[in-house]
Scaffold this active site. Structure first.
Site, short mmCIF file in Angstrom:
data_model
loop_
_atom_site.label_atom_id
_atom_site.label_comp_id
_atom_site.label_asym_id
_atom_site.label_seq_id
_atom_site.Cartn_x
_atom_site.Cartn_y
_atom_site.Cartn_z
N PHE A 178 -43.23 -37.08 24.71
CA PHE A 178 -42.30 -37.77 24.23
C PHE A 178 -41.24 -37.27 23.02
CE2 PHE A 178 -46.47 -38.38 22.31
CZ PHE A 178 -46.12 -37.84 21.02
N LYS A 191 -47.77 -46.66 25.05
CA LYS A 191 -48.37 -45.72 24.10
C LYS A 191 -49.77 -45.14 24.84
CE LYS A 191 -50.68 -46.02 19.45
NZ LYS A 191 -51.80 -45.08 19.76
N ARG A 225 -44.99 -41.18 7.76
CA ARG A 225 -44.83 -42.62 8.31
C ARG A 225 -43.62 -43.29 7.83
NH1 ARG A 225 -49.73 -43.50 10.65
NH2 ARG A 225 -51.63 -42.31 9.33
N ARG A 269 -53.04 -32.38 16.28
CA ARG A 269 -52.51 -33.12 15.04
C ARG A 269 -53.21 -32.67 13.54
NH1 ARG A 269 -52.47 -39.22 15.14
NH2 ARG A 269 -52.55 -38.98 12.89
N LYS A 271 -45.89 -48.59 15.84
CA LYS A 271 -46.82 -48.66 17.28
C LYS A 271 -47.12 -50.24 17.17
CE LYS A 271 -50.48 -47.02 14.19
NZ LYS A 271 -51.37 -46.10 13.84
N GLU A 320 -48.76 -36.43 24.45
CA GLU A 320 -50.20 -36.87 24.50
C GLU A 320 -50.85 -36.37 25.80
OE1 GLU A 320 -50.86 -38.69 22.00
OE2 GLU A 320 -52.77 -39.90 22.28
N ARG A 327 -53.22 -36.01 21.05
CA ARG A 327 -52.04 -35.50 20.60
C ARG A 327 -51.89 -34.08 20.53
NH1 ARG A 327 -47.87 -38.48 16.32
NH2 ARG A 327 -46.04 -37.48 16.97
N GLU A 368 -41.78 -47.06 24.37
CA GLU A 368 -42.27 -46.11 25.12
C GLU A 368 -43.82 -46.78 25.32
OE1 GLU A 368 -40.05 -42.21 24.10
OE2 GLU A 368 -41.86 -42.14 23.55
P1 AMP Z 1 -52.25 -43.98 15.88
O1 AMP Z 1 -53.03 -42.74 16.34
O2 AMP Z 1 -53.00 -45.40 16.54
O3 AMP Z 1 -51.75 -43.70 14.73
O4 AMP Z 1 -50.95 -44.09 17.05
C1 AMP Z 1 -49.94 -43.00 17.04
C2 AMP Z 1 -50.44 -41.98 18.19
O5 AMP Z 1 -50.26 -42.42 19.36
C3 AMP Z 1 -49.61 -40.74 18.04
O6 AMP Z 1 -50.10 -39.95 17.12
C4 AMP Z 1 -49.86 -40.22 19.44
O7 AMP Z 1 -51.17 -39.43 19.30
C5 AMP Z 1 -50.11 -41.36 20.26
N1 AMP Z 1 -49.01 -41.66 21.35
C6 AMP Z 1 -49.28 -42.12 22.55
N2 AMP Z 1 -48.15 -42.28 23.06
C7 AMP Z 1 -47.09 -41.92 22.46
C8 AMP Z 1 -45.72 -42.02 22.41
N3 AMP Z 1 -44.99 -42.40 23.56
N4 AMP Z 1 -44.83 -41.65 21.40
C9 AMP Z 1 -45.61 -41.33 20.14
N5 AMP Z 1 -46.86 -41.36 20.06
C10 AMP Z 1 -47.62 -41.69 21.14
#
Ligand code: AMP
Length: 583
Positions: A364, A273, A440, A293, A446, A323, A278, A271
């Site tokens: 998502f 990102k 996690r 979150r 990611k 998101e 969030r 998907e």
């Molecule tokens: P990070 O903040 O770098 O840990 O990346 C994870 C975050 O990406 C999640 O907490 C979401 O806020 C965001 N995100 C954006 N697009 C998506 C998606 N398609 N699925 C899940 N999370 C997503």
């Protein structure tokens, strides 16, 4: 229960840094608690009087506590502040001052846990003119009737800084151990308890059930209350509540497509990102709530999102995970995360703001649907439900762009397409995995092109000089030790910050943000309560005796403020140890 018993528990927990010992100390205490006290005790050992998801906050400034101490002891505020500077802990200072004033407390009644709990909760409700005075009196009354050791922890509770070093994992294990020992009428010798929670033991099963119940409620107080009162089988009754926030599922990082597939399996759902904010949105008929979150309720700040959900989500009840990405109302271009995060804190002009900086929801996941929890449902089925119930509209609400594939080339092209469209990267998700709140586990990962960054919490700073006088300039950052619930320093940064607001995160903005959390000052140095999380770029992690984490960052610089992160969500010490080994 007498408050002195709880203060004794705090003292014992504070006195050891060993996780197993803390577990046993707390378990022994919980074992003896009456069922009606358990939930209160669980909140208070976490330094709370309101569950984390509740909107009520204690909100007491340290200055007010100093004033209350002055009233309670007759010692002047400057003298109190002097002693506070020395100890760096207003709780310890309060205790010392109270010892000096011992004769005052000799004849007072003993304090109950209930009284401390109720009075601190009451503070959050005092409003309007003269409220500061009423709050001050309430606090000084409480302090006057407390013994010295008790005041140490009353002050720390008031300042939401308990410092007994109890991580969530330890709390969970202690609840499990207390229940197990009481049920089995056993007393486990903790010195020989290696592998106490080993795989497939009865104790580890209890612990896992507690974790599951916690995952859906976010509330150890409720979980422990039911467990100790009714027994383990009743934990199943704790279910998702549409209007209570759930901890969102988190993602691990991977370095390329291959590693991504390795982690989540093949075929996988890929998907986009999105780089936004969030949101966890609960809906039951026409009632909608929005949580971040960090479990904050931001429903009021996003009336536009409430309407979007009402109009375009076709189901009676659900909780969706998405998101929110901000875009410019005029140019229709997506805007950086930083802009949209302004909306979170906004208390006025909300409608105007929602017109100027509207958001698009990229949905998502779904974790609750038509009255039922979906967390054990497979991801591919959850996505199908989303496809059925969401009426998609450009710049309003969409499903996350998705590709299901087992092909590396196709995945690589999808990744590039996502980056070209201005996204941060992609997510890879296991098709048949459940939703795991708060962890996690590797069901979603990611992939981003940027070099390593860490999310760290600011714990100290220095006042600038010359043209930067009046601003905080050099910032000490810390990572989070999950075992001990402590923040451990890992470096200092002063670059990546701008002189002018228009250019990005400025010194002025950081100073404003941090000022309310200053705990103490010594010369130019200030100690800051760990509240503000920042994303930090760096070249390398090195071993270093200069910082309490044992590590230091080479060339750290600020990327952005992470308003969406709770302090205990900053990068974990274990993650940093892992990164160090990998380099
Ligand atoms: P990070 O903040 O770098 O840990 O990346 C994870 C975050 O990406 C999640 O907490 C979401 O806020 C965001 N995100 C954006 N697009 C998506 C998606 N398609 N699925 C899940 N999370 C997503």
């Amino acid at each position: 229960m007498q408050y002195s018993e709880l203060a004794g528990l705090y003292e014992k927990l504070e006195a050891t840094s060993k996780r197993l010992e803390k577990t046993k100390i707390l378990a022994d205490f919980l074992k003896e608690c009456s069922a009606k006290d358990v939930d209160k005790i669980i909140l208070m050992v976490q330094g709370l009087v309101f569950p984390k998801f509740e909107e009520n906050k204690i909100g007491i400034a340290s200055k007010l506590v100093v004033k209350a101490l002055n009233t309670a002891t007759g010692i002047s505020s400057p003298d109190i502040e002097k002693s506070w500077k020395k100890t760096g802990d207003l709780g310890l200072t309060a205790e010392e001052l109270m010892k000096r004033k011992r004769q005052h407390t000799l004849f007072s009644e003993s304090l109950s846990v209930d009284k401390v709990y109720k009075n601190i909760r009451k503070l959050a409700e005092i409003e309007g003119t003269g409220s500061t005075d009423v709050k001050m009196k309430t606090i000084s009354e409480l302090l006057t009737s407390a013994k010295p050791l008790e005041t140490r922890y009353i002050v720390r509770l008031l300042l939401e800084d308990l410092r007994v070093g109890l991580g969530e994992g330890t709390l969970r294990d202690a609840i499990a151990l207390a229940y197990f020992e009481r049920k089995e009428k056993k007393d486990i010798d903790i010195q020989n308890a290696q592998g106490l929670f080993g795989k497939a033991s009865e104790l580890s099963e209890i612990r896992d059930k507690i974790q599951q119940a916690y995952d859906v409620t976010n509330d150890y107080a409720a979980v422990a209350g039911i467990l100790m009162d009714k027994g383990i089988d009743y934990l199943k009754k704790l279910q998702l509540d549409v209007f209570k926030p759930v901890k969102v599922m988190l993602a691990q990082k991977v370095k390329d497509i291959d590693e991504g597939f390795e982690k989540v399996g093949k075929p996988a759902a890929l998907e986009y990102k999105y780089d936004g904010f969030r949101m966890l949105i609960g809906k039951e008929k026409d009632k909608i709530t929005i949580h971040t979150r960090r479990l904050e309720n931001v429903t009021k700040q996003f009336p536009d999102v409430v309407s979007l959900i009402k109009e375009n989500v076709k189901t009676e009840s659900c909780i969706i995970d998405c998101e929110a990405v901000g875009f410019d109302a005029k140019t229709k271009k997506y805007v950086p995360f930083q802009n949209i995060s302004q909306r979170i804190k906004r208390k006025y002009d909300i409608d105007k703001m929602s017109k100027e900086l509207p958001v698009e929801l990229n949905v998502f996941d779904i974790i609750y649907y038509e009255g039922k929890s979906m967390i054990d449902e497979k991801f591919e089925n959850r996505r199908k439900i989303l496809e059925k119930i969401i009426k998609q509209k450009e710049l309003k609400i969409r499903l996350a762009e998705q590709l299901i594939t087992d092909n590396k080339d196709k995945a690589q092209r999808f990744y590039e397409k996502s980056l070209n469209a201005g996204n941060e990267g992609i997510m890879l998700k296991t098709l048949n995995a459940p939703y795991k709140p708060g962890s996690r586990v590797g069901f979603m990962v990611k992939l981003k092109p940027v070099m390593e960054t860490l999310d760290l919490v600011i714990v100290a700073a220095e006042w600038g000089e010359g043209k930067r006088a009046g601003w905080l300039t050099s910032f000490t950052v810390a990572c989070y030790d999950e075992d001990t619930d402590e923040f451990l320093e890992i470096g200092k940064f002063g670059t990546g910050i701008k002189e002018k607001e228009e250019e990005g995160t400025s010194f002025e903005e950081l100073t404003k943000l941090l000022k309310p959390f200053i705990i103490s000052e010594k010369g130019r140095e200030v100690i800051i309560k760990p509240k503000i999380v920042v994303e930090i770029k760096f070249e390398e992690i090195q071993k270093s005796p200069s910082y309490s984490s044992g590590y230091a960052l080479r060339f750290p610089r600020l990327v952005r403020i992470r308003e969406d992160r709770r302090p205990d969500e900053s990068s974990a010490l274990s993650q940093i140890q892992g990164m160090y080994k990998e380099q």
